[in-house]
Design a protein around this motif. Structure first.
Motif, PDB file in Angstrom:
ATOM      1  N   GLY A   2       0.807  -1.207   0.000  1.00 37.10           N
ATOM      2  CA  GLY A   2       0.000   0.000   0.000  1.00 37.10           C
ATOM      3  C   GLY A   2       0.842   1.260   0.000  1.00 37.10           C
TER       4      GLY A   2
ATOM      5  N   ALA B 298       1.514   6.543   1.256  1.00 37.60           N
ATOM      6  CA  ALA B 298       0.322   5.808   0.866  1.00 37.60           C
ATOM      7  C   ALA B 298      -0.229   6.420  -0.418  1.00 37.60           C
ATOM      8  CB  ALA B 298      -0.719   5.866   1.964  1.00 37.60           C
ATOM      9  N   PHE B 299      -0.964   5.668  -1.190  1.00 37.43           N
ATOM     10  CA  PHE B 299      -1.545   6.215  -2.417  1.00 37.43           C
ATOM     11  C   PHE B 299      -2.966   5.701  -2.503  1.00 37.43           C
ATOM     12  CE2 PHE B 299      -1.688   2.333  -4.814  1.00 37.43           C
ATOM     13  CZ  PHE B 299      -0.804   1.542  -4.123  1.00 37.43           C
ATOM     14  N   ARG B 300      -3.740   6.254  -3.431  1.00 36.26           N
ATOM     15  CA  ARG B 300      -5.133   5.829  -3.459  1.00 36.26           C
ATOM     16  C   ARG B 300      -5.331   4.512  -4.203  1.00 36.26           C
ATOM     17  NH1 ARG B 300      -9.399   7.480  -1.865  1.00 36.26           N
ATOM     18  NH2 ARG B 300     -10.559   6.793  -3.682  1.00 36.26           N
ATOM     19  N   ARG B 301      -5.264   4.528  -5.465  1.00 36.23           N
ATOM     20  CA  ARG B 301      -5.535   3.320  -6.222  1.00 36.23           C
ATOM     21  C   ARG B 301      -4.715   3.344  -7.499  1.00 36.23           C
ATOM     22  NH1 ARG B 301     -10.288   0.044  -5.390  1.00 36.23           N
ATOM     23  NH2 ARG B 301     -11.544   1.502  -4.231  1.00 36.23           N
TER      24      ARG B 301
ATOM     25  N   GLU C 209     -10.323   1.963 -11.933  1.00 38.25           N
ATOM     26  CA  GLU C 209     -10.851   3.140 -11.242  1.00 38.25           C
ATOM     27  C   GLU C 209     -12.370   3.111 -11.164  1.00 38.25           C
ATOM     28  OE1 GLU C 209      -7.034   5.566 -11.913  1.00 38.25           O
ATOM     29  OE2 GLU C 209      -7.801   3.628 -12.548  1.00 38.25           O
TER      30      GLU C 209
ATOM     31  N   PRO D 167      -8.675  -2.230  -2.593  1.00 41.35           N
ATOM     32  CA  PRO D 167      -7.816  -1.424  -1.743  1.00 41.35           C
ATOM     33  C   PRO D 167      -6.454  -2.096  -1.608  1.00 41.35           C
ATOM     34  CG  PRO D 167      -9.869  -2.042  -0.634  1.00 41.35           C
ATOM     35  CD  PRO D 167      -9.799  -2.833  -1.884  1.00 41.35           C
TER      36      PRO D 167
ATOM     37  N   TRP E  63      -5.770  -4.190  -9.289  1.00 46.74           N
ATOM     38  CA  TRP E  63      -5.748  -2.800  -8.819  1.00 46.74           C
ATOM     39  C   TRP E  63      -7.144  -2.282  -8.526  1.00 46.74           C
ATOM     40  CZ3 TRP E  63      -1.105  -1.576  -7.321  1.00 46.74           C
ATOM     41  CH2 TRP E  63       0.001  -2.163  -7.967  1.00 46.74           C
TER      42      TRP E  63
ATOM     43  N   GLN F  54       3.943   3.785  -1.883  1.00 43.34           N
ATOM     44  CA  GLN F  54       4.608   4.101  -3.136  1.00 43.34           C
ATOM     45  C   GLN F  54       6.120   4.030  -2.982  1.00 43.34           C
ATOM     46  OE1 GLN F  54       2.669   7.641  -4.171  1.00 43.34           O
ATOM     47  NE2 GLN F  54       2.060   6.870  -6.166  1.00 43.34           N
TER      48      GLN F  54
END
Ligand code: HEM
Ligand SMILES: [Cu+2]
Length: 832
Positions: A424, A505-508, A545, A521, A518, A426
């Motif tokens: 989770g 942390a990054f979103r998706r 997305e 979560p 992807w 980067q």
């Protein structure tokens, strides 16, 4: 409360419920974990630990060879070190690492919640861990295998290797292979049966295709090695002379069995890495993969070809000329499917707009190194060149260019690419670049020099060379390079620790990929998807997305929890239309117990406590029977709602449930072993010296006839059990028991002592194989009969699976009965 708020809190409740059911419990509960994310991570981590150990051994080798007449290690230590280096890298690192990757990734890529047999995965992991630990313990104890990673006889047989060193290899590796076979079955069934609805076979992500091919290769590639190991262990333990030319055996039998496995093994290691490249490269280039179908065709043909190539490892043993040219041509031919893939990747890069990234850098490293390895491979495929370079460091250089190029660089690309998914976080790119260049330059320095020392005649597997050989400078450079490379790997490890600790942390979907892993979560929840997607496009051209939030809100299939059960959808293998609800077993300690029992069997063999081995076998079988209990509870309830107004049958009532396919595949592996055994015995008749044997007895005719009758009873009872379970199963039970006992009598009373000649040893082993199958059939039938009488009629699925076993056993038993007659008549007509 507004409408959206209500759905939100409902979704959160759904996630809680799912986590409660699918999640791994803390503390001791971790030993009961069966979840694919957990098991996959364990496989990969453990494999990396073995990689570090194997790498450390490589450093010891390079330290020894850095100067002439070095006194760093003695001959025996050196032999153990290079044997363990090769064996660890091939068996404990490369294969388990990609198994772990597949176990972790495939359900996510295929849009489902777990693999078909989570407990098998956990069992496989424990077998791997225990088997690997056995080998490392032997290394620390100074009794590690020392006959090279291909363990040629007679070097590895009792006369020249009287200690337990060879037994450690034969038993430990076989133990690990069992884990690989169970992974193969699990992966094939999961890819074919457990996918997101709508994902027809031509929409699967390309990695699933690669893994399908690889797992199939493992299914038929590993049994010959397992057989070879069993035969050699039986020769060492009970003096059955399969490889002893004085008594009708032949060391070449080992070489054939080993390379029948060993060559495909190279592709088994390379293809998953290639699959990762085919997955990553298009994403990093921002364009779809070029030639999806062409790639599939080329990997399938590669799989077929690779089984016809093993003899190119044996050019120097005296193979007939015509055969040599055949195998040489085939070896050159296998370059074509490889080239197709390389061109497809290049086309993808050219079509797209590659953005610089660390995974791409490692893919570049792969291209460079692997192509050189391929070129030296084509050189070695030419018989006259091979005669020159055989057993020199040229071969060592070639094999590392192929293995490190074809596996290590892609593995590093994978690691950097999927690290955000696992953690989770980067990547922070401070060390990554430097680490790559150190590995790349270090690697090329180390192994380019070995081409040169090899061409100047330096043999492999020697621990000293004279100063006047002129090999010293090159060797020294090679060793310096290897330390640079080792520091590069240390830097990668540090890099990952930093990502873990300090990564943002990054979103998706950080890479803007089009695959389903992807659309969840990160780090992933234990159940992957709160509800399952419907796939109507190729599964690497999707939009995570959009899909992710939709699934997380529970709007796909199975977006609810029912009776606290772990549910996934089963599909038709080809069309991907859902045809059943598969209910998976909950977490359990059974896999770890069963693996411990299996391990104790191997330890008893190792320490020659043969009298106690039957107890371990009984424990293993009993534990496996316990696995069955939870599936019995699934009866009742016909059609289950899956959402969107659809209902499907539960898997035990479905037309083609996963466990049926799993039994078919298990029997394919089993039959491959049996066929290798029969052909191996025939090979001895053709090529071994000292044939025919002086005394060749046949079973008493009455016994043969009795056994045939008992086998027919098994077949009839098995058919009959569909309509009359209790009497049918009783007949099967009686038949198996009788046939097993009669065959046992033939093997140990009618036959002369099997240690006298390989022909007799062959017959006995073939008979014992059949006896074992009847024995297991007896247990199956006894268990089925007992449940029918005590719990009412068995579920039809158990009966159907049992019928497969009984049918195969009858077939194998009949062949075993005929075999002595065939071998006898052949032996009389000459041979040898
Ligand atoms: C990481 C750096 C590595 C170095 C410096 C290294 C070094 C060496 C050397 C010098 C030998 C020859 C020993 C001899 O013949 O006397 C050797 C053998 C071998 N290596 Fe490596 N190696 C490395 C990585 C790997 C990897 C990643 C694999 C496989 C995935 C591998 C598989 C093998 C095999 C199968 C042998 C043959 C062992 C035998 O002769 O029985 N190596 N290695
Ligand atoms: Cu080969």
């Amino acid at each position: 409360m507004s409408q959206t708020n209500r759905t939100n809190s409902e979704a959160i409740a759904l996630h809680r419920q799912l986590e409660h059911i699918w999640g791994t419990k803390p503390g001791w509960g971790r030993l009961a974990a069966v979840n694919h994310t957990v098991v996959g991570r364990r496989f990969m981590l453990t494999a990396l630990v073995f990689f570090a150990i194997g790498g450390l051994l490589a450093m010891l080798i390079r330290t020894q060879l850095a100067s002439s007449n070095s006194a760093f290690m003695d001959a025996e230590t050196y032999a153990q070190v290079f044997t363990m280096h090769g064996s660890i890298m091939m068996f404990l690192f490369a294969i388990p690492f990609f198994e772990g990757m597949a176990i972790y990734l495939l359900p996510k890529l295929l849009g489902t919640r777990d693999l078909a047999f989570p407990r098998m995965g956990a069992y496989g992991y424990w077998c791997y861990l225990f088997g690997g630990t056995m080998l490392i313990a032997a290394l620390i104890g100074g009794v590690a295998p020392n006959s090279g990673w291909f363990m040629y006889t007679p070097l590895s047989s009792a006369v020249y290797a009287p200690g337990i060193n060879s037994d450690v290899w034969l038993l430990g590796i076989t133990f690990v292979e069992i884990s690989a076979l169970s992974a193969a079955v699990e992966l094939i069934v999961s890819i074919l049966k457990i996918r997101a609805p709508g994902m027809s076979i031509d929409k699967m992500p390309i990695l699933a295709w690669y893994m399908l091919v690889v797992a199939t290769m493992m299914l038929v590639g590993f049994p010959p090695l397992i057989l070879g190991s069993i035969l050699l262990e039986v020769e060492r333990a009970f003096d059955l002379p399969f490889f002893d030319p004085n008594r009708g055996g032949d060391p070449l039998l080992w070489q054939h069995l080993f390379w029948l496995f060993g060559h495909p093994e190279v592709y088994i290691i390379f293809l998953p890495a290639a699959g990762a490249i085919s997955t990553i490269l298009p994403v990093l280039s921002g364009t779809p993969l070029a030639g999806y179908r062409l790639i599939i065709a080329s990997i399938v043909s590669m799989a077929f070809l690779s089984f016809g190539l093993w003899v190119h490892h044996m050019y120097t043993v005296g193979i007939p000329h015509l055969a040599l040219s055949f195998f040489s041509a085939a070896s050159a031919l296998v370059a074509i499917p490889t080239a197709i893939q390389v061109f497809a990747w290049l086309a993808t890069i050219i079509h797209g707009r590659p953005r610089f990234s660390i995974p791409l850098l490692h893919i570049f490293g792969f291209f460079f190194v692997f192509v050189i390895g391929g070129l030296t491979g084509v050189m070695l495929a030419m018989v006259p060149f091979d005669w020159q370079a055989h057993d020199t460091h040229f071969v060592v250089a070639h094999l590392h260019y192929v293995l490190v190029g074809g596996f290590i660089f892609p593995m590093l690309a994978m690691a950097y690419y999927w690290m955000p998914h696992l953690t989770g976080k980067q990547p922070v790119q401070h060390l990554s670049n430097a680490a790559f260049w150190m590995i790349f330059i270090g690697f090329n320095t180390t192994f380019f020099m070995m081409h040169l020392t090899g061409l100047r005649g330096m043999p492999r597997r020697v621990f000293v060379y004279p100063p006047e050989s002129g090999w010293e400078t090159l060797n020294f450079l090679s060793s310096v390079g290897s330390f640079v490379m080792a520091m590069g790997f240390a830097l990668v490890a540090l890099d990952f620790l930093l990502i873990f600790r300090f990564g943002r942390a990054f979103r998706r979907n950080p890479w803007k990929a089009g695959t389903l892993e992807w659309a969840m979560p990160t780090p992933p929840p234990s159940y992957n998807f709160a509800s399952l997607p419907y796939i109507d496009n190729r599964a690497d051209l999707l939009d995570p997305e959009a899909i992710g939030p939709h699934l997380a809100a529970g709007k796909g299939y199975l977006g609810f929890v029912r009776h606290d059960r772990m549910e996934v959808l089963g599909v038709d293998s080809i069309t991907g239309e859902p045809d059943q609800v598969v209910i998976l077993p909950r977490q359990t300690y059974l896999p770890v117990w069963t693996a411990l029992a299996t391990g104790s069997f191997f330890l008893l063999m190792l320490f020659k406590l043969y009298w106690a081995t039957p107890f371990a076998l009984v424990a293993i079988v009993a534990l496996f029977l316990l696995w069955n209990r939870s599936s019995a509870a699934l009866e009742g309830g016909d059609m289950l709602d899956i959402g969107h107004g659809k209902s499907l049958p539960v898997h035990v009532k479905a037309a083609s449930p996963p466990s049926h396919l799993a039994m078919v595949l298990t029997l394919v592996a089993d039959a491959t072993l049996y066929i290798s055994l029969l052909f191996g015995c025939m090979f001895l008749w053709v090529s071994a010296p000292n044939w025919p044997p002086a005394d060749l007895a046949l079973p008493r005719f009455g016994l043969t006839l009795g056994a045939v009758a008992a086998m027919l009873a098994v077949a009839m009872g098995s058919r009959w059990s569909a309509s009359h379970p209790a009497p049918g199963m009783a007949l099967v039970l009686a038949g198996h028991l009788t046939a097993g006992l009669l065959l046992l009598t033939v093997a140990f009373i009618d036959m002369p002592a099997p240690s006298g000649h390989a022909a007799i040893a062959s017959m006995v082993v073939v008979l014992v194989y059949a006896v074992l199958h009847h024995g297991i059939g007896t247990v199956f039938a006894g268990h089925a009969l007992w449940s029918t009488l005590h719990r009412g009629p068995l579920c039809t699925l158990t009966l159907r699976i049992g019928r497969l076993w009984h049918g195969y056993t009858v077939l194998a038993g009949l062949v075993a009965l005929v075999f002595p007659y065939v071998l006898d008549s052949l032996a009389r007509t000459g041979g040898g």
